[in-house]
Each structure stands twice: as C-alpha cells, then as structure tokens.
Motif scaffolding. Structure first.
Motif, mmCIF file in Angstrom:
data_model
loop_
_atom_site.group_PDB
_atom_site.id
_atom_site.type_symbol
_atom_site.label_atom_id
_atom_site.label_comp_id
_atom_site.label_asym_id
_atom_site.label_seq_id
_atom_site.Cartn_x
_atom_site.Cartn_y
_atom_site.Cartn_z
ATOM 1 N N PRO A 1 18.577 46.961 12.660
ATOM 2 C CA PRO A 1 19.619 47.777 13.307
ATOM 3 C C PRO A 1 20.655 48.353 12.342
ATOM 4 N N ASN A 2 21.088 47.545 11.350
ATOM 5 C CA ASN A 2 22.099 48.051 10.411
ATOM 6 C C ASN A 2 21.521 49.131 9.487
ATOM 7 N N GLN A 3 20.211 49.042 9.181
ATOM 8 C CA GLN A 3 19.559 50.061 8.360
ATOM 9 C C GLN A 3 19.438 51.378 9.138
ATOM 10 N N TRP A 4 19.054 51.286 10.409
ATOM 11 C CA TRP A 4 18.942 52.471 11.261
ATOM 12 C C TRP A 4 20.304 53.141 11.427
ATOM 13 N N LYS A 5 21.326 52.331 11.617
ATOM 14 C CA LYS A 5 22.681 52.862 11.799
ATOM 15 C C LYS A 5 23.161 53.563 10.533
ATOM 16 N N LEU A 6 22.866 52.986 9.369
ATOM 17 C CA LEU A 6 23.248 53.609 8.100
ATOM 18 C C LEU A 6 22.472 54.903 7.889
ATOM 19 N N LEU A 7 21.191 54.908 8.257
ATOM 20 C CA LEU A 7 20.364 56.110 8.119
ATOM 21 C C LEU A 7 20.951 57.259 8.940
ATOM 22 N N ILE A 8 21.363 56.967 10.158
ATOM 23 C CA ILE A 8 21.981 57.988 11.016
ATOM 24 C C ILE A 8 23.272 58.508 10.377
ATOM 25 N N ALA A 9 24.098 57.600 9.861
ATOM 26 C CA ALA A 9 25.372 57.997 9.257
ATOM 27 C C ALA A 9 25.166 58.916 8.063
ATOM 28 N N ILE A 10 24.178 58.603 7.224
ATOM 29 C CA ILE A 10 23.883 59.435 6.058
ATOM 30 C C ILE A 10 23.408 60.813 6.505
ATOM 31 N N ALA A 11 22.586 60.852 7.573
ATOM 32 C CA ALA A 11 22.099 62.130 8.097
ATOM 33 C C ALA A 11 23.246 62.961 8.665
ATOM 34 N N LEU A 12 24.140 62.331 9.384
ATOM 35 C CA LEU A 12 25.261 63.055 9.990
ATOM 36 C C LEU A 12 26.190 63.653 8.933
ATOM 37 N N GLU A 13 26.246 62.999 7.780
ATOM 38 C CA GLU A 13 27.093 63.481 6.692
ATOM 39 C C GLU A 13 26.376 64.493 5.795
ATOM 40 N N ASP A 14 25.089 64.734 6.055
ATOM 41 C CA ASP A 14 24.278 65.572 5.164
ATOM 42 C C ASP A 14 24.290 65.037 3.737
ATOM 43 N N GLY A 15 24.272 63.712 3.637
ATOM 44 C CA GLY A 15 24.306 63.065 2.333
ATOM 45 C C GLY A 15 25.690 62.535 2.028
ATOM 46 N N VAL A 16 25.745 61.439 1.295
ATOM 47 C CA VAL A 16 27.031 60.811 0.987
ATOM 48 C C VAL A 16 27.023 60.304 -0.450
ATOM 49 N N GLU A 17 28.124 60.530 -1.152
ATOM 50 C CA GLU A 17 28.217 60.130 -2.561
ATOM 51 C C GLU A 17 28.440 58.631 -2.717
ATOM 52 N N GLN A 18 29.283 58.060 -1.856
ATOM 53 C CA GLN A 18 29.633 56.639 -1.987
ATOM 54 C C GLN A 18 29.461 55.932 -0.639
ATOM 55 N N PRO A 19 28.255 55.455 -0.354
ATOM 56 C CA PRO A 19 28.020 54.782 0.932
ATOM 57 C C PRO A 19 28.838 53.509 1.117
ATOM 58 N N ASN A 20 29.290 52.915 0.013
ATOM 59 C CA ASN A 20 30.081 51.685 0.113
ATOM 60 C C ASN A 20 31.583 51.943 0.215
ATOM 61 N N HIS A 21 31.956 53.218 0.270
ATOM 62 C CA HIS A 21 33.376 53.551 0.367
ATOM 63 C C HIS A 21 33.905 53.145 1.746
ATOM 64 N N GLY A 22 35.102 52.562 1.755
ATOM 65 C CA GLY A 22 35.689 52.047 2.986
ATOM 66 C C GLY A 22 35.820 53.082 4.086
ATOM 67 N N GLN A 23 36.174 54.310 3.723
ATOM 68 C CA GLN A 23 36.372 55.359 4.721
ATOM 69 C C GLN A 23 35.060 55.692 5.436
ATOM 70 N N PHE A 24 33.966 55.788 4.685
ATOM 71 C CA PHE A 24 32.652 56.077 5.271
ATOM 72 C C PHE A 24 32.212 54.923 6.164
ATOM 73 N N ILE A 25 32.392 53.700 5.687
ATOM 74 C CA ILE A 25 31.988 52.523 6.461
ATOM 75 C C ILE A 25 32.777 52.434 7.761
ATOM 76 N N SER A 26 34.077 52.690 7.676
ATOM 77 C CA SER A 26 34.938 52.627 8.857
ATOM 78 C C SER A 26 34.591 53.738 9.851
ATOM 79 N N LYS A 27 34.336 54.930 9.367
ATOM 80 C CA LYS A 27 34.047 56.073 10.241
ATOM 81 C C LYS A 27 32.834 55.811 11.131
ATOM 82 N N TYR A 28 31.834 55.124 10.592
ATOM 83 C CA TYR A 28 30.598 54.901 11.350
ATOM 84 C C TYR A 28 30.416 53.437 11.761
#
Length: 374
Positions: free
Chosen positions: A304-331
């Motif tokens: 489930p956490n992998q699927w959720k991260l995959l969706i978040a990356i797709a919604l962002e059209d790619g992300v430079e820092q997946p471990n950044h607090g703002q990205f993690i909090s947003k999704y």
C-alpha cells in the motif's frame, strides 16, 4: 523504398524514411565503427535505442559491413547467451545454409546445430543446442573466433547488456571483456536501459569493462525535429494536422519516442482526415482505458505505501526529493524511512526511475493513467 500503410512504427524498423532524426548519434556510431572503437548506448527503455541500432544496422549493411543485433534481455545464463548468439550469428554470413551447417558442425564440438524452417517466413534457419555445460566458455570464445576467421569487419550489437550481471556465472564480465579486448575484426555496440548498472559496468575502475568503450547517452529527440517528422508523414497520408496539435502530442508524451510513435500510429490509423486536439484527447483517453485492467493489477502487486508513493510521484509529474518533508506531508506518505524503503522497492521493480534529476514513473502511460484516475 518500401511504402507502409502506417508510417509511425512502434515495434519494427521500417527504414530511414520512417526514422526520426538521430543524425548526430548515427554519425557518432558510424565514426566509432570506422575507427575500430566499441560504443555504449545508454537510455531509459522506449527512448529509441533499438530503433537507432536498427538504423545503424541499415547504414552499415549498405557499406557491406555485417551488423548483428542480439537482444539478451530474456537470457538468464551464459548457456542461454551462447545459444542466442549462435542462432543470430552463426551461418548468417554464408548464403548457403547447408554449407554453413557443415562448417559449424565441424568447428563446434559442443554445439548441435539443426536446420529448421522459420514458421513466419518459411525460410531455413539454424538453431543450436549446447551439449556440454563445462564447454560454455570455450564455445563462447569459438563463436567470436569464428567471426575473426572471416577476416572482415563485423559489428555485434548486444541490447540490454546489463542482463549479464544477473547470470549465475559470476565471472561473465571478465570472460566477455577478454573476448572484446582480443577481437581484431569484431566491433561491439553495448546498449542498456538500466543506467545505474550500465554506468557502473563501464565507469567503475574495479569492473572488467572499465573505460573499454565510448559512452553515448541517448536523450530525447529535439521537439522541432519531431514536429517536422509528424507534420510530414500526416501530410504524406493526406491527413491534416497543425503545428499546435503536433506540439500538443510532443508535450503530452514528454518527447519520449515510444509514446509519440504509439499515439501518432493510433491517430494515423483511425480513418479521420483532420487530427484535431479534441481527437488527440479522445484517443489518449482510449489508450488509458485500454490499459486500465493492467494498471489496476499493479496495485495488487505493490505494498500500500509503495502504491501511494507511485501515485504521488505521478501526480507531481516527477519529484526531485521524495524524502522532503513537504512532499511527504502533502500526500500523507508517513515516515521518511518508510518512503525511502518504498522508493527503493519501486526503483528495483522498475516502476520508478531517475531521469534528468527527477524520480518519475517509468511507464508514461501508467503515469498518465494514475494522474487521470487519482
């Protein structure tokens, strides 16, 4: 020149008229061959590596230089590699299969050749079975010595070359490097889609292939070149498309060769004479809907956490820092350590890759579908 009903090839190479640009890359590869240098082509999958190699093959054969393309992605061992090389190379430089069969039978003690009819073409072709497991290395060396004995320049293109790192034989890189190093007439084009592995194979000083070949990273084709290619072929087919619509296709596909070709191929064959942006959007939705069942199956394959991260990356059209607090909090992705492990797993399973400084979903159709559905 052959003419084809649909000029936008998705799988096969149709010829130079149906191949877009890559003029600089072609010139560099042909120059390397002329200068007896080996070359490495690296890019993500579906960027056009295979098409480029086939394009090179076409130009080399015009110069009467044999070029053998061998895709080793499906191999899992040295034995399978030898059988594939034998099938794709041995006997292909002789116009008489019976004569080639006799020569190979007398030369290779551990290879059992047989002459079979190709089910698709009806033409005779050679297949091989490796009889002695312990003879694998010597048989591999004999195949390349067979080519050397022809005393003429030959090019072998090994596609998805990183696959050899998955073989059970641990010394395969060293074995192949020795063969490459001592080849006088045979030149090699190594291509691979796993850039991290390929980069390590040819760039790490403790690996056998270190600095043994010239590196050619394959980037996207310039938008202007691809736009002209699209406009030309639609016009040739008496179909109307504007520059704005061609640019819409390129932007949607992120200038990624396979997805441009796939979309244009569908648009070209739908019977419409005017390729409007509305028609393009409708066609895109059709493609995404067709892939829906497969895409939903991925959800069951991932945690489930992998699927959720995959969706978040797709919604962002790619992300430079997946471990950044703002990205993690947003999704609402949870702990940073959990995101890191999920990202590592998605990369390993080739759902996500690092491209031009961003982590993105590997399959553009999947990425677009996730953004469409979520």
């Amino acid at each position: 020149m052959d003419t084809f009903e649909n000029p936008f090839a998705v799988k096969a190479y149709l010829g130079p008229e149906y191949f877009c640009d890559r003029e600089k890359e072609l010139a560099k590869i042909l120059s390397a061959v002329r200068s007896n240098r080996n070359l490495v082509i690296m890019s993500p999958r579906r960027m056009g590596k295979t098409g480029l190699i086939r394009h090179v093959q076409y130009h080399l054969q015009k110069k009467r230089i044999p070029c053998f393309y061998v895709d080793i992605f499906g191999t899992t061992s040295l034995k399978e590699l030898i059988q594939l090389l034998a099938k794709n190379i041995l006997g292909k430089m002789d116009s008489r299969p019976e004569r080639a069969l006799k020569l190979i039978h007398s030369t290779f003690a551990s290879l059992r050749p047989s002459l079979e009819l190709d089910e698709m073409t009806g033409m005779p072709s050679l297949t091989f079975d490796l009889q002695q497991r312990q003879a694998t290395q010597s048989t591999l060396e004999q195949i390349f010595q067979y080519l050397e004995n022809q005393k003429r320049q030959v090019v072998i293109a090994l596609d998805e070359f990183q696959q050899i790192t998955q073989y059970k034989e641990k010394n395969i890189e060293a074995i192949l490097r020795s063969i490459v190093q001592h080849s006088k007439y045979v030149r090699f084009i190594f291509s691979g889609s796993h850039q991290q592995i390929m980069g390590s194979m040819f760039g790490s000083h403790n690996r056998p292939f270190y600095q043994s070949a010239e590196i050619l990273p394959l980037d996207i084709i310039p938008k202007q070149s691809y736009s002209g290619f699209i406009l030309h072929h639609f016009k040739q087919g008496r179909k109307k498309i504007t520059e704005a619509s061609a640019e819409y296709i390129l932007d949607w596909a992120r200038n990624h060769t396979y997805y441009i070709q796939a979309l244009c191929s569908r648009l070209y064959s739908n019977g419409e004479k005017i390729i409007s942006e509305d028609l393009i959007r409708e066609t895109i939705v059709e493609i995404l809907q067709e892939n829906e069942a497969i895409n939903y199956s991925f959800r069951n394959l991932l945690a489930p956490n992998q699927w959720k991260l995959l969706i978040a990356i797709a919604l962002e059209d790619g992300v430079e820092q997946p471990n950044h607090g703002q990205f993690i909090s947003k999704y609402d992705l949870g702990q940073s350590s959990s995101v890191r492990r999920a990202l590592e797993s998605l990369i390993k399973k080739e759902f996500v890759f690092l491209w031009q400084g961003k982590y993105a979903v590997y399959d553009l159709f999947l990425s677009k579908w996730l953004k469409w559905r979520y």
